[in-house]
Design a protein around this motif. Sequence first.
Motif, mmCIF file in Angstrom:
data_model
loop_
_atom_site.group_PDB
_atom_site.id
_atom_site.type_symbol
_atom_site.label_atom_id
_atom_site.label_comp_id
_atom_site.label_asym_id
_atom_site.label_seq_id
_atom_site.Cartn_x
_atom_site.Cartn_y
_atom_site.Cartn_z
ATOM 1 N N UNK A 10 0.845 -1.197 0.000
ATOM 2 C CA UNK A 10 0.000 0.000 0.000
ATOM 3 C C UNK A 10 0.886 1.255 0.000
ATOM 4 N N UNK A 11 1.921 1.266 0.818
ATOM 5 C CA UNK A 11 2.845 2.415 0.887
ATOM 6 C C UNK A 11 3.536 2.588 -0.465
ATOM 7 N N UNK A 12 3.933 1.467 -1.043
ATOM 8 C CA UNK A 12 4.613 1.513 -2.341
ATOM 9 C C UNK A 12 3.681 2.064 -3.403
ATOM 10 N N UNK A 13 2.417 1.629 -3.360
ATOM 11 C CA UNK A 13 1.443 2.126 -4.331
ATOM 12 C C UNK A 13 1.203 3.621 -4.121
ATOM 13 N N UNK A 14 1.115 4.041 -2.873
ATOM 14 C CA UNK A 14 0.901 5.458 -2.584
ATOM 15 C C UNK A 14 2.123 6.285 -3.029
ATOM 16 N N UNK A 15 3.297 5.691 -2.787
ATOM 17 C CA UNK A 15 4.531 6.370 -3.179
ATOM 18 C C UNK A 15 4.564 6.523 -4.694
ATOM 19 N N UNK A 16 4.217 5.445 -5.414
ATOM 20 C CA UNK A 16 4.184 5.513 -6.879
ATOM 21 C C UNK A 16 3.151 6.537 -7.332
ATOM 22 N N UNK A 17 1.999 6.536 -6.654
ATOM 23 C CA UNK A 17 0.943 7.493 -7.004
ATOM 24 C C UNK A 17 1.446 8.920 -6.760
ATOM 25 N N UNK A 18 2.123 9.133 -5.635
ATOM 26 C CA UNK A 18 2.647 10.451 -5.287
ATOM 27 C C UNK A 18 3.714 10.863 -6.305
ATOM 28 N N UNK A 19 4.596 9.900 -6.643
ATOM 29 C CA UNK A 19 5.640 10.190 -7.641
ATOM 30 C C UNK A 19 5.004 10.579 -8.972
ATOM 31 N N UNK A 20 3.986 9.801 -9.374
ATOM 32 C CA UNK A 20 3.312 10.101 -10.634
ATOM 33 C C UNK A 20 2.658 11.473 -10.575
#
Length: 196
Positions: A10-20
């Motif tokens: 979930x953190x990784x997905x949020x991080x990817x979402x934030x990066x995007x």
Amino acid sequence: MSGLDEILTLIEQQQKQTEENIINAAESRATVIKAEGDEKAKKAYEEHLRTAKAQAEKDFENSCASVDASMKRKILACKVEIIDAAIEKTISKLKSLPDKEYFELLLRLIERHVQKGKGVLSLCELDLKRVPADFEQKLHELAAKDGGIELSKEPADIEDGFILSYGLISENCSFRAMIEAEKEDIRDTAARILFR
């Protein structure tokens, strides 16, 4: 999959979402900055082009005016040269008139310059040698009512024409002196005739 793995995913997905989101925002901002830069560059280019075009037109007009003025000066110099050549030719023709015509011309010119009082007429050495026999008589008749004119036996230091003296006042009426005195009027008249 344990709860920890789910949290990390979930953190990784949020991080990817934030990066995007950050990358999308940066790309969007870069697009805006590029568009603003392109607009400013286009305006600067158009301004420079307009200024350069105006300067080129001004330089062209100045060049044309300069060339035009130069041509007018050259044309004027040529006209003056032609008129001066015509004046010299006229003086030469007057000097080479046959004696009878030459002295008739002198009498007409003397008549224009006669003043009140006793005058003395001086001729150049060449003219004194070729004075017609009746010239002095015609001279006396011409100036009798104003006081008379006597022909000097001494030659004047002139090429042609005469010097007419009344007391201390002498008028040089050689052809060249008369033309010089009236040169601007003669040039204007010649220019009107020659260059209509």
